[in-house]
Every structure is written in C-alpha cells, then in structure tokens.
Design a protein around this motif. Structure first.
Motif, PDB file in Angstrom:
ATOM      1  N   SER A  84       0.832  -1.212   0.000  1.00 47.03           N
ATOM      2  CA  SER A  84       0.000   0.000   0.000  1.00 47.03           C
ATOM      3  C   SER A  84       0.863   1.257   0.000  1.00 47.03           C
ATOM      4  CB  SER A  84      -0.925  -0.012   1.216  1.00 47.03           C
ATOM      5  OG  SER A  84      -1.801  -1.130   1.190  1.00 47.03           O
ATOM      6  N   ALA A  85       1.936   1.240   0.797  1.00 46.43           N
ATOM      7  CA  ALA A  85       2.826   2.405   0.825  1.00 46.43           C
ATOM      8  C   ALA A  85       3.483   2.632  -0.524  1.00 46.43           C
ATOM      9  CB  ALA A  85       3.896   2.215   1.908  1.00 46.43           C
ATOM     10  N   LEU A  86       3.905   1.554  -1.160  1.00 43.94           N
ATOM     11  CA  LEU A  86       4.515   1.692  -2.484  1.00 43.94           C
ATOM     12  C   LEU A  86       3.511   2.220  -3.497  1.00 43.94           C
ATOM     13  CD1 LEU A  86       6.659  -1.574  -2.616  1.00 43.94           C
ATOM     14  CD2 LEU A  86       7.461   0.758  -2.273  1.00 43.94           C
ATOM     15  N   ARG A  87       2.284   1.710  -3.433  1.00 46.10           N
ATOM     16  CA  ARG A  87       1.250   2.208  -4.345  1.00 46.10           C
ATOM     17  C   ARG A  87       0.961   3.683  -4.105  1.00 46.10           C
ATOM     18  NH1 ARG A  87      -3.220  -2.732  -4.287  1.00 46.10           N
ATOM     19  NH2 ARG A  87      -1.995  -4.213  -5.560  1.00 46.10           N
ATOM     20  N   ALA A  88       0.898   4.090  -2.831  1.00 48.44           N
ATOM     21  CA  ALA A  88       0.656   5.501  -2.520  1.00 48.44           C
ATOM     22  C   ALA A  88       1.792   6.376  -3.039  1.00 48.44           C
ATOM     23  CB  ALA A  88       0.491   5.680  -1.011  1.00 48.44           C
ATOM     24  N   GLN A  89       3.027   5.881  -2.908  1.00 53.39           N
ATOM     25  CA  GLN A  89       4.162   6.643  -3.412  1.00 53.39           C
ATOM     26  C   GLN A  89       4.103   6.773  -4.925  1.00 53.39           C
ATOM     27  OE1 GLN A  89       7.880   5.087  -2.104  1.00 53.39           O
ATOM     28  NE2 GLN A  89       9.099   6.729  -3.000  1.00 53.39           N
ATOM     29  N   VAL A  90       3.764   5.681  -5.583  1.00 52.97           N
ATOM     30  CA  VAL A  90       3.628   5.730  -7.042  1.00 52.97           C
ATOM     31  C   VAL A  90       2.515   6.682  -7.442  1.00 52.97           C
ATOM     32  CG1 VAL A  90       3.028   4.385  -9.083  1.00 52.97           C
ATOM     33  CG2 VAL A  90       4.596   3.439  -7.395  1.00 52.97           C
ATOM     34  N   ASP A  91       1.380   6.661  -6.697  1.00 53.72           N
ATOM     35  CA  ASP A  91       0.281   7.579  -7.000  1.00 53.72           C
ATOM     36  C   ASP A  91       0.699   9.025  -6.812  1.00 53.72           C
ATOM     37  OD1 ASP A  91      -1.336   5.456  -7.602  1.00 53.72           O
ATOM     38  OD2 ASP A  91      -2.262   5.339  -5.613  1.00 53.72           O
ATOM     39  N   LEU A 186       9.211  -0.819  -8.299  1.00 56.76           N
ATOM     40  CA  LEU A 186       7.976  -0.976  -7.518  1.00 56.76           C
ATOM     41  C   LEU A 186       8.238  -1.657  -6.188  1.00 56.76           C
ATOM     42  CD1 LEU A 186       5.489  -2.020 -10.327  1.00 56.76           C
ATOM     43  CD2 LEU A 186       5.745   0.209  -9.258  1.00 56.76           C
ATOM     44  N   TRP A 187       9.362  -2.340  -6.083  1.00 59.29           N
ATOM     45  CA  TRP A 187       9.637  -3.071  -4.838  1.00 59.29           C
ATOM     46  C   TRP A 187      10.588  -2.300  -3.930  1.00 59.29           C
ATOM     47  CZ3 TRP A 187       6.121  -6.495  -4.502  1.00 59.29           C
ATOM     48  CH2 TRP A 187       5.635  -7.128  -5.634  1.00 59.29           C
ATOM     49  N   SER A 188      10.905  -1.089  -4.332  1.00 60.49           N
ATOM     50  CA  SER A 188      11.769  -0.281  -3.479  1.00 60.49           C
ATOM     51  C   SER A 188      10.975   0.259  -2.306  1.00 60.49           C
ATOM     52  CB  SER A 188      12.348   0.892  -4.276  1.00 60.49           C
ATOM     53  OG  SER A 188      13.070   1.735  -3.426  1.00 60.49           O
ATOM     54  N   THR A 189      11.618   0.325  -1.173  1.00 57.88           N
ATOM     55  CA  THR A 189      10.940   0.807   0.041  1.00 57.88           C
ATOM     56  C   THR A 189      11.365   2.217   0.403  1.00 57.88           C
ATOM     57  OG1 THR A 189      12.675  -0.168   1.410  1.00 57.88           O
ATOM     58  CG2 THR A 189      10.719  -1.525   0.974  1.00 57.88           C
ATOM     59  N   ARG A 190      12.068   2.929  -0.533  1.00 59.02           N
ATOM     60  CA  ARG A 190      12.550   4.269  -0.198  1.00 59.02           C
ATOM     61  C   ARG A 190      11.361   5.224  -0.059  1.00 59.02           C
ATOM     62  NH1 ARG A 190      15.061   6.689  -5.856  1.00 59.02           N
ATOM     63  NH2 ARG A 190      13.088   6.763  -6.997  1.00 59.02           N
ATOM     64  N   THR A 191      11.454   6.121   0.881  1.00 60.42           N
ATOM     65  CA  THR A 191      10.424   7.133   1.110  1.00 60.42           C
ATOM     66  C   THR A 191      11.010   8.532   1.051  1.00 60.42           C
ATOM     67  OG1 THR A 191      10.782   6.970   3.487  1.00 60.42           O
ATOM     68  CG2 THR A 191       9.039   5.580   2.535  1.00 60.42           C
ATOM     69  N   ASP A 192      12.236   8.651   0.463  1.00 60.75           N
ATOM     70  CA  ASP A 192      12.864   9.965   0.399  1.00 60.75           C
ATOM     71  C   ASP A 192      12.096  10.837  -0.579  1.00 60.75           C
ATOM     72  OD1 ASP A 192      13.718   8.062  -1.494  1.00 60.75           O
ATOM     73  OD2 ASP A 192      15.216   9.492  -2.230  1.00 60.75           O
ATOM     74  N   PRO A 193      12.046  12.189  -0.368  1.00 61.13           N
ATOM     75  CA  PRO A 193      11.299  13.084  -1.255  1.00 61.13           C
ATOM     76  C   PRO A 193      11.940  13.152  -2.628  1.00 61.13           C
ATOM     77  CG  PRO A 193      12.634  14.342   0.282  1.00 61.13           C
ATOM     78  CD  PRO A 193      12.718  12.899   0.710  1.00 61.13           C
ATOM     79  N   LEU A 194      11.179  13.745  -3.573  1.00 59.58           N
ATOM     80  CA  LEU A 194      11.681  13.924  -4.917  1.00 59.58           C
ATOM     81  C   LEU A 194      12.856  14.888  -4.915  1.00 59.58           C
ATOM     82  CD1 LEU A 194       8.333  14.208  -6.885  1.00 59.58           C
ATOM     83  CD2 LEU A 194       9.844  12.241  -6.740  1.00 59.58           C
ATOM     84  N   PRO A 195      13.750  14.772  -5.888  1.00 59.98           N
ATOM     85  CA  PRO A 195      14.904  15.681  -5.939  1.00 59.98           C
ATOM     86  C   PRO A 195      14.459  17.132  -5.977  1.00 59.98           C
ATOM     87  CG  PRO A 195      15.158  13.859  -7.505  1.00 59.98           C
ATOM     88  CD  PRO A 195      13.763  13.779  -6.960  1.00 59.98           C
TER      89      PRO A 195
END
Length: 434
Positions: A84-91, A186-195
């Motif tokens: 879910s977190a990965l999907r939210a990040q992709v969204d 898609l399997w990355s767990t990074r949550t760092d902000p965009l550059p």
C-alpha cells in the motif's frame, strides 16, 4: 565326562531362536540373535513412546499453532502495508507528474497568449511608430525589442512586440528533456522526497526568465510610446508657444493638461494600460499634426533665403521723395531674374501689374492671411492657380516704383499689413518641428 562336567558347571546352553518358513518343497529359516531381538524391541518401544509424547504435546499445546498463525498474519499484514505504501508513493509521483504537466501546459499557453498579444501590439504599433517617427522626428536609438538575457546564456531578440517564441519552446523542451528518466522500482521501500532540482523546478525557473524577458519587452514598448507621446506634446507646445508669442492665431484646444482632473480609482491591467498609452500617443500625434498643418498654412518661410534685408517694415524715409512714409513690407536684396518663391501654400488672387508694386503676385493662404511679392520682372502663375510652399511664382526685378532690383515682400491679415519679421522669426523657431 567332559561333556557331563561342562554341562554341570555351565548349565544347559540356550539355543538361538530360529524362524522357519516352509513353502512347498522350499524351506527357509532365519536365526534371530537375542541382542538383535532386544534392539528391535527397544526401537519399537522408543518410537511408540515418542509418538505418544508428541501427540500429547501437540494436543495439550495448541497455542503454538495459534502463535504460528498470528505470526503469519502479521507478516501478511506487513507485506500488504508495504504494498500500500509503495502504491501511494507511485500515485503521488504520478499525480505530481500530471500536475506538473498541467502547470507547464498552462504556462506555455500563457506564454503563447502573451506572444500573440505582443504580436498584435506590434501590428498596431507599426503604423503608429512610423507616423510618430515622421511627425516627431526623434526616436530612441535603442531597440526596445532587445530584452534582457535569460538564464543559460540564451537571448530573446526580435522586432518590437515579437518575442522569440521558438526560443521559449525550444529552451523549455531542452530543459525538460534533461529530466530524470530512471525507472522507479515498484519493490523499493525508499520514502525519500523527490529531488529538489526536478524538471518542474527547472521549468519554473525557465518560465520566470521568459516572463521577465516578455515583461521587459512590454515595458520597453510602453516606455517608447511614452517617449514619443512626450516628444509629440513638447513639439506641439513649442509650436504653439512660438505662434502665441508672435501674436499669431493658434488653436488652444490641443495639448496635454494635468490640472483640473479627478475621478474614481479603477485599476488597469496591462492591455488597458497599453491601449491607454496608444490612445495618448495617437492624441499627441493628432495635436502635433494639427498644429503643424496650422503652422504650415502661415507664411513662415523666408522668400529670399541667404539674401540681406535692405529695408525693414515700418516707418522709413521714402527712397524717391525723401519724406517719412510707411513701408508695408520688407525689401530683400536680389538680382534681376532670381526665382521668387512663395512662403506658404495658397491660391493666387492677383497676378499682374499693380501700380507702385509693378508686376505683383498676391497669394491667399486662408484664415485672412495673404502675401504679396512686388517689383517682379516676370510672373509665372495665373489667378486661381494653387501653389505649394516653395513654388516659383516669378522672377525678381525692379518694375514699378523701385530704385533698383530687389524683392518686395508683404504679409497681410484681413487686408492689414503685418511686419513679416514676426513670421520669419517664428519660422526659424519652429522649422525643426515642421
């Protein structure tokens, strides 16, 4: 004896167990040693006891199964949360990309709209600037279309009101083309902000630079319009002041007045400001054009440039009788046969012999003004003919009441003679504006 003694001493010897299997004529037998039988029995007993103990443990300790199930449930929940977190990040990334795209499309549309507006302004300013250059004659040397240089060393140039649209689009595309195109796992767990230096940020800086360039062009347009309008009003005021000082009639309804003004405050946008400035410039040019036409109708030019005055206007000693008399014009030294030129456009009302004037031409300039050219040796115009300023009406001479070759020049208003020097003085002052 020995055998009997051995049996007595050691007792009877046990025989090993033998298993005999008979099948028809075939007979098989297996001998089982006592230790082997003991081992097999012990193994079977251990297996039975272990099975009973394990069964009892599992039956009595069913919470172990529950713990295992709970652990599996927790692992599944953590896995789902991760998905879910990965999907939210992709969204979020997709939404930001869509938003950036919409913003860029909006900004590009704004730039194109402003470019179109500047092009339309250029279409309106072209004839007006040509007219202003012809009327005022003073145009700033700097081309206002040369705007400030934006980032990346690029330059926005062109004629006034024509910003470099190709530069804007090409620079924008080149800048956006350097965006980060690395695939997102898609399997990355990074949550760092965009550059921080993303394509949207670079596009924003580019849009700001282009907007500043377009704003500079608009400011230069308005500045040039203001300059031309001010020059037009100054020229009109100079002509008007010179005519008034000489006591000549002038239309006082033209000119910019900054007194006795008022009204509610209504903010203006850029298009309204531009329209207002264009209207002001048009009015200034109209005022200047009107005053120029009025001044050009007056006899302000010199009928004999480069020739000295031998007798001014006013009271003088009559050259023939030697008594005081009124000289109604100015006499210019001129040889016989020199071209006599009219000092303002008009219509020939007299062309022939006229008493003491000798051969004389009279021109009606309108508004009650007329000029006379006397003592001519030749007349080259006819009554009713329209002449322009500088047109040759005849040749100088000494006809009529004259003591030598010269050009007698008069200016009259409603039939009354006026000192021509007033007109010649005004003509020298306003010549640079006409």
């Amino acid at each position: 004896m020995n055998a009997t003694g051995q049996s007595a001493v050691f007792g009877r010897r046990k025989e090993p167990h033998t298993i005999i299997i008979a099948r028809g004529d075939q007979i098989r037998h297996f001998t089982i040693r006592p230790w082997l039988a003991a081992f097999i029995g012990s193994a079977l007993a251990a297996i039975a006891i272990g099975y009973l103990l394990a069964t009892s443990y599992l039956v009595l300790r069913d919470d172990l199964i529950g713990a295992t199930t709970a652990r599996q449930a927790r692992m599944q929940q953590a896995y789902e949360d991760r998905i879910s977190a990965l999907r939210a990040q992709v969204d979020r990334i997709t939404s930001r990309q869509l938003l950036d795209q919409q913003l860029m499309e909006t900004k590009v549309s704004e730039l194109l709209e402003r470019q179109t507006q500047l092009s339309q302004r250029h279409g309106r300013l072209g004839p007006l600037l040509e007219r202003a250059e012809g009327e005022v004659g003073t145009v700033p040397a700097e081309d206002p279309a040369t705007a400030a240089k934006p980032d990346k060393g690029a330059e926005v140039t062109g004629s006034i009101g024509q910003p470099a649209q190709n530069y804007a689009i090409a620079s924008l595309g080149a800048d956006l083309g350097t965006a980060d195109t690395r695939p997102f796992s898609l399997w990355s767990t990074r949550t760092d902000p965009l550059p921080s230096d993303s394509a949207a940020d670079r596009a924003d800086r580019l849009f700001v630079s282009i907007n500043q360039s377009l704003k500079s062009i608009e400011n230069e347009q308005l500045s040039r319009i203001n300059t031309l309008a001010d020059n037009a009003y100054k020229s009109a005021d100079a002509i008007q002041q010179a005519l008034r000082t000489a006591g000549l009639p002038v239309d006082s309804d033209f000119g910019k007045s900054e007194s006795d003004v008022g009204g509610p405050l209504i903010p203006l946008d850029s298009s309204m400001i531009f329209d207002s400035k264009v209207k002001e410039l048009d009015e200034a040019l109209d005022a200047l054009d009107h005053l120029k036409k009025e001044a050009r109708r007056l006899p302000l030019e010199n009928p004999a440039p480069g020739h000295s005055v031998t007798s001014p206007f006013g009271v003088r000693t009559d050259p023939i009788l030697g008594t005081a008399a009124l000289h109604s014009g100015m006499d210019f030294r001129a040889p016989i046969g020199m071209a006599a030129k009219v000092t303002a456009p008009g219509i020939v009302t007299k062309a022939g012999w006229n008493g003491g004037y000798g051969r004389m031409v009279e021109i009606d300039h309108g508004n009650g003004f007329a000029t006379r050219y006397g003592h001519l040796s030749e007349i080259d115009v006819t009554v009713g003919e329209k002449v322009d300023a500088g047109a040759v009406i005849g040749k100088t001479g000494s006809s009529g009441r004259s003591t030598g070759p010269h050009l007698h020049y008069e200016v009259r208003h409603n039939g009354e003679a006026i000192d021509p020097l007033r007109f010649l003085t005004v003509g020298r002052k306003v010549a640079q504006y006409l």
